[in-house]
Enzyme design. Structure first.
Site, mmCIF file in Angstrom:
data_model
loop_
_atom_site.group_PDB
_atom_site.id
_atom_site.type_symbol
_atom_site.label_atom_id
_atom_site.label_comp_id
_atom_site.label_asym_id
_atom_site.label_seq_id
_atom_site.Cartn_x
_atom_site.Cartn_y
_atom_site.Cartn_z
ATOM 1 N N CYS A 1 0.819 -1.211 0.000
ATOM 2 C CA CYS A 1 0.000 0.000 0.000
ATOM 3 C C CYS A 1 0.857 1.267 0.000
ATOM 4 O O CYS A 1 2.035 1.216 0.330
ATOM 5 C CB CYS A 1 -0.875 0.097 1.256
ATOM 6 S SG CYS A 1 -2.084 -1.208 1.358
ATOM 7 N N GLY B 1 0.388 0.118 -5.010
ATOM 8 C CA GLY B 1 -0.902 -0.572 -4.956
ATOM 9 C C GLY B 1 -1.824 -0.056 -6.025
ATOM 10 O O GLY B 1 -1.990 1.160 -6.157
ATOM 11 N N ASN C 1 -0.054 1.248 5.813
ATOM 12 C CA ASN C 1 0.816 0.493 4.909
ATOM 13 C C ASN C 1 1.557 -0.530 5.754
ATOM 14 O O ASN C 1 2.210 -0.172 6.729
ATOM 15 C CB ASN C 1 1.808 1.435 4.221
ATOM 16 C CG ASN C 1 2.869 0.695 3.395
ATOM 17 O OD1 ASN C 1 3.971 1.187 3.235
ATOM 18 N ND2 ASN C 1 2.550 -0.467 2.879
ATOM 19 N N GLY C 2 1.434 -1.806 5.373
ATOM 20 C CA GLY C 2 2.097 -2.873 6.116
ATOM 21 C C GLY C 2 1.125 -4.005 6.372
ATOM 22 O O GLY C 2 0.047 -4.060 5.759
ATOM 23 N N TYR D 1 13.216 -3.342 -5.017
ATOM 24 C CA TYR D 1 12.134 -3.444 -5.974
ATOM 25 C C TYR D 1 10.955 -2.503 -5.721
ATOM 26 O O TYR D 1 10.435 -1.898 -6.644
ATOM 27 C CB TYR D 1 11.659 -4.905 -5.955
ATOM 28 C CG TYR D 1 10.474 -5.239 -6.803
ATOM 29 C CD1 TYR D 1 10.551 -5.224 -8.192
ATOM 30 C CD2 TYR D 1 9.261 -5.580 -6.222
ATOM 31 C CE1 TYR D 1 9.460 -5.548 -8.970
ATOM 32 C CE2 TYR D 1 8.161 -5.908 -6.993
ATOM 33 C CZ TYR D 1 8.264 -5.885 -8.358
ATOM 34 O OH TYR D 1 7.179 -6.196 -9.128
#
Ligand code: SF4
Length: 490
Positions: free
Chosen positions: A5, A32, A107-108, A271
């Site tokens: 996210c 995302g 996020n996570g 990445y």
């Protein structure tokens, strides 16, 4: 591997905050693509307004930005790791608490999600989704057991952080404030930016004065230029930062268990993050170049020094490009593009069968034949997960006249699952668990396959000139060493 996210918040009375958040989320789109949402407020409960939808940010907000009014807001772009991909799980989550409404963007992925979910349900609080982000939101709604600081929101966030150590970067909105919080291991990035305006003060010498007119908080720095912001600081592991119209304050730093190092996801460098983002004070692009250089030192191709004109170093576009440039620079061999990516072909991993996945990959890449024919190619990739992408690429290069194809991988073999927000295929599907690098070379029809070592990767990503560096990385999917005990939690 897919990112979990992106979060973005903004507060300002001088700019259009909803537009700024939409632009910010567009800059975080790579984190995302399933859904996006924005919640806005003018600082009161009845002013909350939101819009969420499935799809890309541009699509979701095409006709809906005008209704999003307010001087404070936050947004989210989602890829689902916990909870299905459906509108009900779109963030930010908004709930009414005893202290007023709150909105939460996360996020996570909570390693302790199962346990915390049960605790929330046991307290008699109903949950409407299977998302761990809703669990966070509901925990924040519960009054803290102890009021320590006379600042109840701070106590609520602190209490949540004491119950969950990893993995979250959060933006929380309440009244006229945003709170930015990062788990004590600092697993996902989070940073704060400021938007400045240059005023010309009429009068004596037309003095120019810079004034801060807004604050933003974001998963990455890459959208800052697009929204006119500059980096103020990174949120450090464990920090809770309060952001208001007048500035920001570090309210608290939650501690890790004794002797535990930070565990910033090393794949943010490899990445996930955009190459023009700064992480830990360094540009991701340059870190990836360093990884390529290390790879060249660890695994040069035999014979590459003798007949340099016969060789081309190239990339699997696009996240491996800086590593390929670094590899070529180190060995003083020409770098050239050999593959051309068709951006309009969907992500290969969502195709249901192997056959379809492989066909999608060959639709996704065209070949620049003049760079390939009668050449020996060193192709640098950022990672190999299932091996389904690299196989048709090697075949394409062979068919286009490559004399040799050597694969160099800028991450070590991925062998273990991630419980911290990254969707990694099951252990059985990971190609590194099925064969060695040499066996993989045979399997995909390459002349050789070599991976960067874990030490090589860690040395390459570690900031070189940072005095305040207190780093440490999560490498669990490569090393099987997790930042916290996983067994009882998942
Ligand atoms: S397990 Fe791998 S992908 Fe997950 S946080 Fe750790 S390094 Fe990142």
């Amino acid at each position: 591997m897919e990112e979990a996210c992106g979060v973005f918040g903004c507060i300002s009375r001088s700019i259009n905050v909803a537009d700024t958040i939409a632009v910010g989320l567009t800059g975080l789109q790579h984190r995302g693509q399933e859904s996006a949402g924005i919640v806005m407020s003018s600082g009161t409960d009845d002013s909350y307004v939101e819009h969420k939808g499935m799809g890309l940010v541009e699509h979701v907000f095409k006709d809906n930005l005008l209704k999003l009014q307010g001087h404070i807001g936050l947004g989210h772009t989602r890829y689902s790791t916990v909870g299905v991909s459906s509108i009900i799980n779109c963030q930010p989550f908004v709930v009414q608490s005893s202290l007023g409404k709150i909105a939460v963007a996360h996020n996570g992925e909570l390693v302790e999600a199962k346990k915390l979910r049960k605790e929330v349900l046991d307290m008699g609080t109903g949950l409407t989704t299977n998302s761990d982000s809703e669990v966070i939101t509901q925990i924040l709604c519960h009054p803290p057991k102890v009021l320590n600081d006379g600042h109840e929101w701070l106590d609520r966030i602190k209490e949540f952080m004491s119950r969950s150590l990893i993995s979250y970067s959060l933006v929380i909105m309440h009244d006229n404030k945003l709170y930015a919080a990062r788990d004590p291991f600092g697993n996902r990035p989070l940073c704060i930016g400021k938007i400045k305006q240059r005023n010309v003060l009429k009068g004596e010498g037309d003095e120019k004065k810079e004034e801060v007119i807004g604050w933003v908080v974001s998963s990455e720095t890459c959208p800052f230029k697009s929204v006119g912001a500059e980096l103020e600081r990174f949120v450090k592991p464990g920090e809770i930062v309060e952001i208001s119209l007048t500035g920001y304050k570090i309210l608290h730093t939650a501690q890790r268990p004794e002797n535990k190092r930070p565990a910033f996801c090393i794949f943010e460098y490899v990445y996930f993050s955009r190459p023009d983002s700064f992480l830990e004070g360094q540009l991701v692009h340059f870190v990836r170049e360093r990884c390529g250089e290390t790879l060249a030192v660890e695994h040069p191709v035999v014979g590459i020094d003798d007949e340099k004109d016969d060789w081309v170093v190239s990339t699997v576009p696009e996240s491996a490009t800086p590593a390929a440039i670094g590899y070529a620079k180190k060995l003083k061999v020409q770098y050239a593009e050999v593959l051309c990516k068709n951006r309009y072909v969907g992500r290969s991993f969502i195709q249901p069968t192997l056959n379809l996945r492989q066909r999608t990959v060959s639709m996704k890449y065209g070949v620049l034949e003049d760079h390939v024919k009668n050449k020996k190619i060193v192709l640098v990739d950022d990672s190999i997960v299932r091996g389904t992408t690299i196989t048709p690429i090697v075949q394409l290069l062979r068919k286009s006249g490559a004399l040799e194809v050597h694969i160099r991988v800028a991450s070590p073999p991925i062998k273990y699952p991630c419980y911290m927000g990254i969707n990694i295929p099951t252990t059985n599907e990971l190609i590194a668990n099925k064969c060695s690098a040499d066996e993989l070379a045979k399997h995909i029809g390459a002349d050789s396959v070599k991976y960067i070592s874990l030490k090589g990767l860690e040395d390459s990503v570690r900031p070189e000139k940072r005095q305040d560096y207190d780093g440490g990385y999560c490498t669990a999917c490569l090393s099987n060493v997790y930042p916290v005990e996983i067994e009882d939690l998942v």
